[in-house]
Design a protein around this motif. Structure first.
Motif, PDB file in Angstrom:
ATOM      1  N   GLY A 152       0.815  -1.209   0.000  1.00 34.64           N
ATOM      2  CA  GLY A 152       0.000   0.000   0.000  1.00 34.64           C
ATOM      3  C   GLY A 152       0.851   1.262   0.000  1.00 34.64           C
ATOM      4  O   GLY A 152       0.543   2.237  -0.699  1.00 34.64           O
ATOM      5  N   ILE A 153       1.920   1.244   0.794  1.00 34.37           N
ATOM      6  CA  ILE A 153       2.826   2.394   0.834  1.00 34.37           C
ATOM      7  C   ILE A 153       3.419   2.653  -0.543  1.00 34.37           C
ATOM      8  O   ILE A 153       3.399   3.776  -1.062  1.00 34.37           O
ATOM      9  N   LYS A 154       3.955   1.604  -1.152  1.00 31.43           N
ATOM     10  CA  LYS A 154       4.575   1.762  -2.470  1.00 31.43           C
ATOM     11  C   LYS A 154       3.530   2.139  -3.515  1.00 31.43           C
ATOM     12  O   LYS A 154       3.809   2.946  -4.417  1.00 31.43           O
ATOM     13  N   VAL A 193      -1.671   2.684   2.152  1.00 30.97           N
ATOM     14  CA  VAL A 193      -1.937   3.788   1.229  1.00 30.97           C
ATOM     15  C   VAL A 193      -2.165   5.083   2.006  1.00 30.97           C
ATOM     16  O   VAL A 193      -1.556   6.128   1.717  1.00 30.97           O
ATOM     17  N   VAL A 194      -3.029   5.020   3.010  1.00 33.11           N
ATOM     18  CA  VAL A 194      -3.391   6.232   3.750  1.00 33.11           C
ATOM     19  C   VAL A 194      -2.220   6.732   4.579  1.00 33.11           C
ATOM     20  O   VAL A 194      -1.943   7.943   4.630  1.00 33.11           O
ATOM     21  N   GLN A 195      -1.508   5.812   5.222  1.00 34.16           N
ATOM     22  CA  GLN A 195      -0.405   6.275   6.059  1.00 34.16           C
ATOM     23  C   GLN A 195       0.715   6.883   5.221  1.00 34.16           C
ATOM     24  O   GLN A 195       1.360   7.849   5.644  1.00 34.16           O
ATOM     25  N   ALA A 196       0.944   6.346   4.016  1.00 32.58           N
ATOM     26  CA  ALA A 196       1.984   6.924   3.160  1.00 32.58           C
ATOM     27  C   ALA A 196       1.599   8.337   2.721  1.00 32.58           C
ATOM     28  O   ALA A 196       2.452   9.235   2.656  1.00 32.58           O
ATOM     29  N   TYR A 197       0.322   8.541   2.428  1.00 36.35           N
ATOM     30  CA  TYR A 197      -0.136   9.882   2.055  1.00 36.35           C
ATOM     31  C   TYR A 197       0.120  10.869   3.185  1.00 36.35           C
ATOM     32  O   TYR A 197       0.686  11.960   2.978  1.00 36.35           O
ATOM     33  N   HIS A 210       9.633  -3.195   9.666  1.00 39.55           N
ATOM     34  CA  HIS A 210       8.306  -2.945   9.123  1.00 39.55           C
ATOM     35  C   HIS A 210       8.375  -1.840   8.071  1.00 39.55           C
ATOM     36  O   HIS A 210       9.083  -0.847   8.246  1.00 39.55           O
ATOM     37  N   PRO A 211       7.635  -1.982   6.961  1.00 37.17           N
ATOM     38  CA  PRO A 211       7.718  -0.980   5.886  1.00 37.17           C
ATOM     39  C   PRO A 211       7.421   0.445   6.330  1.00 37.17           C
ATOM     40  O   PRO A 211       8.028   1.390   5.834  1.00 37.17           O
ATOM     41  N   SER A 212       6.513   0.628   7.267  1.00 34.77           N
ATOM     42  CA  SER A 212       6.204   1.986   7.700  1.00 34.77           C
ATOM     43  C   SER A 212       7.370   2.603   8.463  1.00 34.77           C
ATOM     44  O   SER A 212       7.620   3.809   8.388  1.00 34.77           O
ATOM     45  N   THR A 213       8.100   1.773   9.206  1.00 37.09           N
ATOM     46  CA  THR A 213       9.272   2.269   9.922  1.00 37.09           C
ATOM     47  C   THR A 213      10.308   2.788   8.937  1.00 37.09           C
ATOM     48  O   THR A 213      10.921   3.839   9.130  1.00 37.09           O
ATOM     49  N   LYS A 214      10.501   2.056   7.857  1.00 36.65           N
ATOM     50  CA  LYS A 214      11.472   2.464   6.849  1.00 36.65           C
ATOM     51  C   LYS A 214      11.006   3.716   6.103  1.00 36.65           C
ATOM     52  O   LYS A 214      11.809   4.561   5.728  1.00 36.65           O
ATOM     53  N   LEU A 215       9.688   3.832   5.910  1.00 40.45           N
ATOM     54  CA  LEU A 215       9.178   5.019   5.234  1.00 40.45           C
ATOM     55  C   LEU A 215       9.470   6.263   6.055  1.00 40.45           C
ATOM     56  O   LEU A 215       9.911   7.291   5.529  1.00 40.45           O
ATOM     57  N   VAL A 216       9.247   6.188   7.359  1.00 37.81           N
ATOM     58  CA  VAL A 216       9.518   7.327   8.229  1.00 37.81           C
ATOM     59  C   VAL A 216      10.995   7.691   8.179  1.00 37.81           C
ATOM     60  O   VAL A 216      11.368   8.865   8.163  1.00 37.81           O
ATOM     61  N   ALA A 217      11.855   6.671   8.126  1.00 41.32           N
ATOM     62  CA  ALA A 217      13.290   6.929   8.115  1.00 41.32           C
ATOM     63  C   ALA A 217      13.714   7.710   6.870  1.00 41.32           C
ATOM     64  O   ALA A 217      14.739   8.391   6.870  1.00 41.32           O
ATOM     65  N   GLY A 218      12.914   7.621   5.811  1.00 43.72           N
ATOM     66  CA  GLY A 218      13.266   8.298   4.572  1.00 43.72           C
ATOM     67  C   GLY A 218      12.759   9.724   4.475  1.00 43.72           C
ATOM     68  O   GLY A 218      13.014  10.408   3.493  1.00 43.72           O
ATOM     69  N   HIS A 219      12.019  10.176   5.487  1.00 49.02           N
ATOM     70  CA  HIS A 219      11.475  11.531   5.477  1.00 49.02           C
ATOM     71  C   HIS A 219      11.791  12.220   6.795  1.00 49.02           C
ATOM     72  O   HIS A 219      11.947  11.577   7.824  1.00 49.02           O
ATOM     73  N   GLN A 220      11.838  13.496   6.788  1.00 52.17           N
ATOM     74  CA  GLN A 220      12.138  14.240   8.002  1.00 52.17           C
ATOM     75  C   GLN A 220      11.053  15.286   8.231  1.00 52.17           C
ATOM     76  O   GLN A 220      10.639  15.981   7.326  1.00 52.17           O
TER      77      GLN A 220
END
Length: 413
Positions: free
Chosen positions: A102-104, A131-135, A219-229
């Motif tokens: 969903g994130i991707k 999907v929603v959390q990535a947005y 977890h994918p959401s953990t990695k997503l957060v790491a890529g944004h500040q």
């Protein structure tokens, strides 16, 4: 006090923190899948098993993202389902991996409705949450107008709130990510939602993400957060090994229920998956939250048992007789929420039979039917599959088919 219907879906969906916290399991013994997806899954499994164990989840995630880029969200989810059929370890990780799809999907589409609608309900709708959390994680700020508008397309009169829940629950995940673990701030953003049901569902997503980011670094959401500040990490302490009920023990009363509905995922993390100790911890919660905590344990047990009814019952019994029925309640909800198939919950309750706790088991089935099936007559037919008349009555009452009309609890169709 029985857990409320309005957050019933959360008990099934909250298995994400359970699945990602488990140790790597055994490879399941499954008949060969000769379908195109089955063959593709075997190739992925063979390739990823050549990696060190610590890198295998990244390998599986990469294969799913490659499929998504080539063929879309639905195809990536089909591959994930084939992988889970072939390997029980990926059945356990299914919700987390679905989050990743969903994130991707959102990152590629830069649009919520398109990938959200393409996500199937498999793996407790983790794809939709992603999907929603990535947005939201990609936003710098939100206001009450944008927050309330995001999930409005899924508020459809005359239908169940299933998709609406997936959206607002995903918002809770997203706020927690957006504010880099600042749980009070995430809960405050949930408070911008006008509808109380929406707010409670959003709270549940925030509490779940609070646990996930602490105990599941892959977890994918953990990695997503790491890529944004968004201005650094929050000072809020996510969990506390010295207080197994934290953060439920320090939040305002209005947050108790959504917090306790996921808390045993943290408790089991700190007690080395000791179900007896988790049950003991639940028994120290405020009295009205003890059944909720026990239901949370039932949800976690369903994941540890790989959704096997007999094993789930045995594990619930390890928690002792206190609130045993609420453990079955949470397990029944989790089984149905994982597959969106009511027969999975009924199979559990049939195994419970007429032993203590059967009523709560069928109550859990009935409440999930409200979440899944809009037609009252269809809910009645599903409940009729229960093993005896009194069980049918409990299920139908919980599903809103039989109504309590007098103080003597008379039942009227």
């Amino acid at each position: 006090m029985a857990p409320r219907k309005l957050l019933g879906i959360a008990l099934a969906i909250a298995g994400v923190a359970t699945g990602v916290a488990l140790a790597i399991g055994r490879v399941g013994k499954h008949p060969p899948d000769r379908s195109p997806e089955g063959v593709a899954a075997q190739l992925v499994l063979k390739a990823c098993r050549s990696h060190p164990k610590a890198e295998r989840i990244d390998c599986y995630q990469g294969a799913l993202e490659s499929r998504l880029a080539d063929a879309g969200v639905g195809s990536a989810m089909s591959l994930l389902m084939a992988l889970a059929r072939a390997d029980d370890r990926l059945e356990r990780e299914g919700h987390a991996l679905a989050h990743g799809i969903g994130i991707k999907g959102y990152l590629l589409a830069q649009n919520v409705p398109v990938p959200f609608d393409q996500c199937p309900v498999a793996f407790a709708s983790g794809c939709k949450h992603g999907v929603v959390q990535a947005y939201l994680e990609g936003q710098d700020a939100v206001d009450s107008v944008s927050v309330n508008a995001l999930c409005e397309p899924y508020r459809t009169a005359g239908e169940t709130r299933f998709n609406l829940f997936q959206c607002v629950h995903g918002m809770g995940h997203g706020f927690q990510m957006m504010y880099q673990g600042d749980l009070p701030r995430a809960l405050g953003s949930c408070d911008q939602l006008r509808d109380g049901w929406d707010r409670d569902s959003c709270y549940g997503g925030a509490f779940m993400e609070n646990i996930v980011n602490e105990i599941a670094p892959h977890h994918p959401s953990t990695k997503l957060v790491a890529g944004h500040q968004h201005g650094g990490h929050a000072a809020f302490k996510a969990l506390d090994s010295a207080d197994l009920l934290y953060p439920c023990s320090i939040v305002a009363r209005k947050f108790w229920r959504p917090c306790y509905e996921i808390q045993t995922s943290a408790i089991l993390h700190f007690t080395d998956n000791d179900i007896g100790r988790a049950a003991d911890a639940c028994a120290t919660a405020p009295e009205e939250m003890q059944p909720v905590c026990s239901a949370s344990l039932g949800r976690d047990i369903s994941s540890r048992a790989l959704r096997d009814p007999g094993k789930s019952i045995r594990l619930c019994k390890k928690g002792g007789e206190h609130n045993l029925g609420w453990c079955y309640f949470g397990t029944a909800k989790a089984l149905i929420g994982w597959s969106s198939d009511p027969s999975d919950g009924i199979a559990l309750c049939r195994r419970v039979g007429d032993s203590p706790g059967w009523e709560q088991c069928y109550q859990g089935v009935g409440e999930e039917l409200v979440n899944l099936i809009g037609d009252r007559d269809q809910r009645a037919r599903v409940c009729a599959e229960a093993d005896r008349p009194e069980a049918v009555a409990v299920c139908q009452r919980s599903a809103g088919v039989i109504l309590v009309t007098t103080r003597t609890d008379s039942l009227k169709s």
